[in-house]
Design a protein around this motif. Structure first.
Motif, mmCIF file in Angstrom:
data_model
loop_
_atom_site.group_PDB
_atom_site.id
_atom_site.type_symbol
_atom_site.label_atom_id
_atom_site.label_comp_id
_atom_site.label_asym_id
_atom_site.label_seq_id
_atom_site.Cartn_x
_atom_site.Cartn_y
_atom_site.Cartn_z
ATOM 1 N N ASP B 45 0.848 -1.183 0.000
ATOM 2 C CA ASP B 45 0.000 0.000 0.000
ATOM 3 C C ASP B 45 0.894 1.247 0.000
ATOM 4 O O ASP B 45 1.740 1.421 0.892
ATOM 5 C CB ASP B 45 -0.887 -0.022 1.260
ATOM 6 C CG ASP B 45 -1.743 1.223 1.380
ATOM 7 O OD1 ASP B 45 -2.795 1.247 0.763
ATOM 8 O OD2 ASP B 45 -1.323 2.178 2.073
ATOM 9 N N ALA B 46 0.676 2.126 -0.995
ATOM 10 C CA ALA B 46 1.590 3.251 -1.189
ATOM 11 C C ALA B 46 1.586 4.216 0.000
ATOM 12 O O ALA B 46 2.634 4.752 0.379
ATOM 13 C CB ALA B 46 1.217 4.007 -2.466
ATOM 14 N N VAL B 47 0.407 4.440 0.586
ATOM 15 C CA VAL B 47 0.328 5.371 1.716
ATOM 16 C C VAL B 47 1.133 4.824 2.897
ATOM 17 O O VAL B 47 1.908 5.536 3.549
ATOM 18 C CB VAL B 47 -1.151 5.612 2.120
ATOM 19 C CG1 VAL B 47 -1.226 6.468 3.376
ATOM 20 C CG2 VAL B 47 -1.908 6.256 0.978
ATOM 21 N N GLN B 48 0.948 3.522 3.150
ATOM 22 C CA GLN B 48 1.694 2.897 4.251
ATOM 23 C C GLN B 48 3.197 2.931 3.987
ATOM 24 O O GLN B 48 3.997 3.171 4.894
ATOM 25 C CB GLN B 48 1.259 1.445 4.417
ATOM 26 C CG GLN B 48 0.065 1.290 5.322
ATOM 27 C CD GLN B 48 -0.134 -0.166 5.712
ATOM 28 O OE1 GLN B 48 0.779 -0.974 5.679
ATOM 29 N NE2 GLN B 48 -1.366 -0.492 6.062
ATOM 30 N N ALA B 49 3.584 2.684 2.750
ATOM 31 C CA ALA B 49 5.018 2.695 2.417
ATOM 32 C C ALA B 49 5.599 4.081 2.667
ATOM 33 O O ALA B 49 6.715 4.211 3.201
ATOM 34 C CB ALA B 49 5.221 2.263 0.962
ATOM 35 N N ASP B 50 4.844 5.136 2.304
ATOM 36 C CA ASP B 50 5.311 6.506 2.573
ATOM 37 C C ASP B 50 5.476 6.739 4.079
ATOM 38 O O ASP B 50 6.427 7.386 4.526
ATOM 39 C CB ASP B 50 4.321 7.542 2.019
ATOM 40 C CG ASP B 50 4.413 7.656 0.503
ATOM 41 O OD1 ASP B 50 5.283 6.983 -0.085
ATOM 42 O OD2 ASP B 50 3.601 8.399 -0.082
ATOM 43 N N GLU B 51 4.527 6.207 4.843
ATOM 44 C CA GLU B 51 4.625 6.351 6.316
ATOM 45 C C GLU B 51 5.876 5.662 6.842
ATOM 46 O O GLU B 51 6.560 6.181 7.730
ATOM 47 C CB GLU B 51 3.405 5.702 6.990
ATOM 48 C CG GLU B 51 2.147 6.535 6.960
ATOM 49 C CD GLU B 51 0.970 5.759 7.558
ATOM 50 O OE1 GLU B 51 -0.158 6.199 7.316
ATOM 51 O OE2 GLU B 51 1.183 4.729 8.234
ATOM 52 N N VAL B 52 6.159 4.483 6.294
ATOM 53 C CA VAL B 52 7.345 3.742 6.743
ATOM 54 C C VAL B 52 8.607 4.552 6.433
ATOM 55 O O VAL B 52 9.506 4.668 7.271
ATOM 56 C CB VAL B 52 7.398 2.346 6.078
ATOM 57 C CG1 VAL B 52 8.739 1.680 6.340
ATOM 58 C CG2 VAL B 52 6.263 1.473 6.588
ATOM 59 N N VAL B 53 8.661 5.132 5.225
ATOM 60 C CA VAL B 53 9.832 5.943 4.860
ATOM 61 C C VAL B 53 9.982 7.091 5.848
ATOM 62 O O VAL B 53 11.088 7.375 6.339
ATOM 63 C CB VAL B 53 9.695 6.477 3.413
ATOM 64 C CG1 VAL B 53 10.827 7.456 3.093
ATOM 65 C CG2 VAL B 53 9.699 5.316 2.425
ATOM 66 N N GLN B 54 8.870 7.748 6.167
ATOM 67 C CA GLN B 54 8.956 8.850 7.136
ATOM 68 C C GLN B 54 9.432 8.357 8.496
ATOM 69 O O GLN B 54 10.274 8.988 9.144
ATOM 70 C CB GLN B 54 7.586 9.523 7.283
ATOM 71 C CG GLN B 54 7.209 10.389 6.102
ATOM 72 C CD GLN B 54 6.121 11.392 6.465
ATOM 73 O OE1 GLN B 54 6.133 11.971 7.549
ATOM 74 N NE2 GLN B 54 5.181 11.593 5.554
ATOM 75 N N ASP B 55 8.900 7.211 8.915
ATOM 76 C CA ASP B 55 9.318 6.663 10.219
ATOM 77 C C ASP B 55 10.812 6.364 10.234
ATOM 78 O O ASP B 55 11.497 6.630 11.222
ATOM 79 C CB ASP B 55 8.543 5.367 10.533
ATOM 80 C CG ASP B 55 7.104 5.636 10.942
ATOM 81 O OD1 ASP B 55 6.750 6.816 11.114
ATOM 82 O OD2 ASP B 55 6.341 4.653 11.070
#
Lengths: 207, 183
Positions: B45-55
């Motif tokens: 999921d692209a939104v989740q992947a972006d969150e992971v990158v931010q984390d």
């Protein structure tokens, strides 16, 4: 016979695939075992090499960058290092504080207990010198990591600080060393005493 | 006189020592694409992947002062940060335990001499070695390292015994190691 966790447990901890109580026990073992630490370190080096070799995805990340830069000021500071303790590995110290002030609870004469996570049956036991717990077996696996002192398992030999014992559905009997023993346990299910005395004692241990 | 770009280690030092936002931005731009590619494999999921990158990068910002170039290469350190984010996200659903950082990091010995070789060359070698892996070894490596599955889960997914999974991982990592160290 190896006194270290199986290779797959080390791998699962290294990759972050396992965040369970078993990973907690492995993390404690790492602090006490240079050989397993070396294995995990090499697995992490490989992870870093694989990460560095990845090709960038097609996605533009300006939005992520913008959002991230806006969050820097509010980011909490890094946690302080957990201090060294002569008995507890760092994961246990972080959970309970120093071993000298650990909140032991006497359950039967010669045995004290601290619950770390009742739901997953993760706990510490502190045995007085020479204690011989009643013979018992387990539902599922019992994983034991010795943190201080040691014991002798009548079937599997001596276990000392840093040693891991994994016992399945078999009756086992132990006697604690002259120094006593403190150990971390991660059990799948309740223990089943195989003597009448054990059945009485287990009522205290399990409740 | 040519202006040399700061190394990754120098950027991390600047972030850790003085909260240097421009150093952080530069570090992000160097590594975010690869961290995002990693995140997408375990979080399609692209939104989740972006969150992971931010984390991952927020953790870089918070923990950069802990980076010690004498103890680990930047890639090993960043992989460990990413791995800790993976563990944190699992623990978010099952809150318990501590940060495993505190356990392994202080006892990690020095980085291997292999890290002295030039990083881009090394990455190219690893890419080549990965591309040449037999499909069965590549599959277990992908499932374990990228998708974050335990080796027992990999055995279930692939339908092969755990012992075979372990030997495939071992062989794959030995091939990568031989390529990085031996050439």
């Amino acid at each position: 016979m190896s006194h270290c966790p199986p290779e797959e447990w080390l791998f699962d901890v290294a990759t972050g695939a396992d965040a369970s109580s078993v990973a907690f026990l492995v993390a404690c073992h790492l602090e006490l075992c240079p050989a397993c630490t070396r294995t995990v370190r090499e697995l992490r080096i490989s992870g870093g090499e694989l990460l560095a070799a990845l090709q960038d995805g097609p996605t533009e990340l300006q939005d992520v960058e913008r959002a991230l830069m806006g969050r820097l000021d509010g980011a909490p500071t890094a946690p302080v290092d957990v201090p060294f303790d002569p008995v507890f590995p760092r994961p246990v110290t972080a959970w309970l504080g120093p071993s000298a002030t650990a909140p032991w609870r006497r359950i039967v004469p010669g045995i004290q207990r601290i619950d770390l996570d009742r739901g997953s049956r993760t706990f510490l036991l502190c045995f007085a010198p020479g204690v011989r717990p009643p013979a018992h077996r387990h539902v599922g696996l019992e994983r034991t990591l010795v943190l201080d002192g040691g014991y002798r398992d009548f079937r599997h030999g001596e276990f000392r600080r840093g040693f891991v014992q994994i016992v399945g559905d078999e009756v086992h009997e132990q006697v604690m060393d002259d120094d006593g023993c403190i150990a971390l346990f991660v059990n799948d299910g309740p223990l089943i005493p195989t003597t009448w005395l054990g059945r009485v004692a287990s009522w205290f241990v399990e409740t | 006189m040519p202006i040399t770009e700061p190394t990754d280690a120098e950027l991390l030092h600047a972030i850790g020592a003085s909260n240097d936002r421009e150093a952080f931005r530069a570090f992000f731009r160097r590594w975010a694409g690869r961290v995002h590619a990693w995140a997408l494999r375990s979080h399609p999921d692209a939104v989740q992947a972006d969150e992971v990158v931010q984390d991952v990068f927020l953790r870089v910002w918070r923990h950069a002062a802990r980076f010690d170039p004498a103890r680990a290469a930047v890639s090993t350190w960043l992989w460990t940060v990413a791995r800790n984010v993976r563990v944190d996200r699992m623990r978010r659903d099952h809150p318990r335990w501590l940060d495993l950082d505190d356990v392994v990091a202080p006892t990690e010995p020095e980085a291997s001499p292999a890290y002295q070789v030039e990083a881009a060359q090394q990455s190219a070698r690893v890419r080549d070695a990965v591309a040449e892996l037999p499909p069965d070894q590549l599959t277990v490596l992908n499932l374990a390292y990228w998708e974050g599955r335990t080796l027992s889960e990999v055995a279930t997914v692939t339908g092969v015994p755990l012992g075979t999974v372990k030997s495939r991982v071992r062989l794959a990592l030995e091939r990568l190691r031989a390529r990085v160290d031996g050439e």
